[in-house]
Scaffold this motif. Structure first.
Motif, PDB file in Angstrom:
ATOM      1  N   ILE A 218       1.033  -1.215  -0.101  1.00  0.00           N
ATOM      2  CA  ILE A 218      -0.140   0.096  -0.147  1.00  0.00           C
ATOM      3  C   ILE A 218       1.000   1.222   0.100  1.00  0.00           C
ATOM      4  N   PRO A 255      -3.558  -1.902   6.406  1.00  0.00           N
ATOM      5  CA  PRO A 255      -2.262  -2.385   6.067  1.00  0.00           C
ATOM      6  C   PRO A 255      -1.555  -2.850   7.350  1.00  0.00           C
ATOM      7  N   ASN A 437       3.410  -0.964   5.447  1.00  0.00           N
ATOM      8  CA  ASN A 437       2.369  -1.050   3.997  1.00  0.00           C
ATOM      9  C   ASN A 437       1.905  -2.375   3.460  1.00  0.00           C
ATOM     10  N   LEU A 439       0.001  -5.760   3.006  1.00  0.00           N
ATOM     11  CA  LEU A 439      -1.531  -6.183   3.314  1.00  0.00           C
ATOM     12  C   LEU A 439      -1.683  -7.389   2.697  1.00  0.00           C
TER      13      LEU A 439
END
Length: 500
Positions: A218, A255, A437, A439
């Motif tokens: 992300i 995330p 970040n 995910l």
């Protein structure tokens, strides 16, 4: 023997008197009550049986008419079945970035848009550009600049690390679409997708859990600054031809976590007319909505009727009739129906004038008024079939140490085949960015049993016919043969009347 005194001979029925014909019928008939009338031993006894027969006949007609009216009321009942479906279609999965705007791309378009509105000598700052984001997207849509609009948002390759379905690589199995709230979205396993995945779609690769596994990075460092959006993904499970509306039914994923979504499928089927007013007919405005939502024209050929979408469209049509524009509240569309049934083009309301205020007022008026709903939404009857996916969402911490090491080797050591969007100092601060970040999503079938709710007719023609026969037999003993006997009586009486 013919001359013996007192000998009698029964006359042919054509020579009998009408009264004699009726008495013969009353004595011989199988209908209860009439036989007692025919062989009554006195006038009072005959009157008694006539009254009783009249009363029971009236009751019989009451119940017979009630049974007929009940049948033509078309009552229904719901049958629930739980069936094992080993070849169940995997649901469509729509994925959107929770923040739709990519800072560098949006800013470029905003500057160009600013100079379309103002002379070249006018100066701007970032706060002025930020205020023009919504007007920019409306302008791009109204001018049909969809490619530029898509370029300002995140491409799937900007965020997705991998896609795996039962060991099968599915990175190229997504159909792009447009959301009025989240911009670029991508749908996996759409009805026209090739390949189309079912629970039977497996590879030769061993997998711990069967289902859809997705990994994302992300790029929140590239987000356009806003108070309206958050970091993460929006994921929606829906039927394979159902228009995705992630802003209404999407799951918000954070995330830094590994998410698990387990689904269970249910189907509801309604009977068509005359049992209900349900329909599956696709109107042109709904077809146009699919064509606007999906960039791929092949994808837009898979259209499913939805009562809620139909009502949204008719509310937009009322707004257009009042303000000459529409609001993209749930979706973007280019065509609406007028009240007299003509399909016409429609633009999004201009936020720089009173159109927006007019549109909001009209939308609220339409929602609050039953009369307007009835007038504009008469064609929006319930859909004959609806598929629903109930989901259980859970999460664990991610990434693991093994994943950090693996992706460090892939993303930093020259073997990177992805094009994910990373900041300039990604290599220097890899652990920080990746843990923040990363995910992960797994979507699997929680049960291969499908719950089916089927609307069925409560009364069939045979049931009603049996009920009528039961009532006539109960009250006066009337049967089919009794009716034939009555027809014979009428024939004899008519025949006697004609020959005399």
């Amino acid at each position: 023997m013919d001359n013996i005194i007192g000998a009698t001979e029964q006359k042919h029925f054509t020579e009998q008197r009408r009264r004699s014909i009726v008495i013969d019928y009353l004595i011989a008939t199988s209908i209860h009550g009439l036989r007692s009338v025919g062989r009554a031993y006195s006038t009072c006894n005959r009157i008694f049986w006539i009254v009783i027969f009249t009363l029971t006949t009236g009751l019989m007609f009451y119940f017979v008419i009630s049974a007929i009216l009940q049948y033509f009321a078309y009552p229904t009942q719901t049958k629930v079945e739980i069936n094992l479906d080993l070849s169940m279609d995997f649901p469509a999965v729509t994925i959107c970035s929770a923040t739709p705007n990519r800072y560098d791309r949006v800013n470029t378009s905003l500057i160009n848009f600013f100079y379309r509105l103002f002379p070249s000598y006018v100066k701007f700052n970032q706060s002025i550009l930020n205020s023009l984001v919504l007007p920019l997207y409306i302008d791009l849509f109204n001018r049909n600049q969809i490619e530029e609009w898509q370029s300002t948002g995140y491409q799937l390759t900007d965020i997705m690390l991998y896609c795996n379905y039962n060991g099968i690589d599915c990175s190229n199995a997504f159909i792009p679409s447009i959301s009025s709230i989240f911009g670029n979205c991508y749908t996996f396993n759409w009805k026209t997708s090739i390949p189309f995945f079912t629970l039977n779609s497996v590879s030769n690769t061993f997998v711990l859990k069967q289902g859809l596994s997705l990994g994302f990075y992300i790029p929140r460092e590239s987000y356009f600054p806003t108070l309206s959006y958050d970091a993460g993904l929006v994921v929606l499970l829906h039927d394979n031809d159902e228009l995705p509306l992630p802003n209404e039914n999407g799951l918000y994923l954070q995330p830094g976590l590994s998410h698990s979504i387990m689904y269970r499928k249910s189907k509801t089927t309604f009977l068509p007319a005359p049992y209900s007013q349900c329909t599956s007919d696709i109107a042109d405005d709904l077809r146009s909505l699919y064509e606007t939502t999906f960039i791929n024209q092949t994808a837009s050929q898979a259209v499913a009727y939805s009562e809620s979408l139909c009502r949204e469209l008719c509310e937009q049509a009322y707004t257009f009739s009042q303000c000459s524009c529409i609001l993209p509240s749930a979706f973007f569309t280019r065509h609406i129906y007028t009240l007299d049934g003509h399909l016409i083009s429609a633009n999004i309301c201009n936020p720089f004038n009173e159109q927006v205020t007019c549109a909001f007022n009209s939308e609220q008026k339409s929602i609050a008024s039953e009369e307007l709903q009835t007038l504009w939404c008469t064609r929006c009857t319930p859909q004959c079939q609806h598929t629903d996916f109930s989901t259980d969402l859970s999460a664990q911490s991610a990434p693991s140490e093994a994943e950090i090491e693996t992706y460090a080797a892939i993303l930093l050591n020259g073997t990177n085949k992805t094009s994910i969007l990373v900041p300039d100092d990604f290599a220097q601060r890899f652990d920080y960015y990746f843990e923040r970040n990363y995910l992960k999503v797994f979507i699997g079938c929680g049960s291969k049993y499908v719950t089916e709710y089927k609307q069925e007719a409560k009364l069939s023609f045979v049931d009603t016919f049996s009920a009528i026969g039961g009532q006539t037999g109960l009250w006066i003993g009337l049967s089919v043969l009794s009716v034939i006997e009555l027809i014979e009586l009428l024939y004899r009486l008519v025949h006697k009347l004609i020959i005399q």
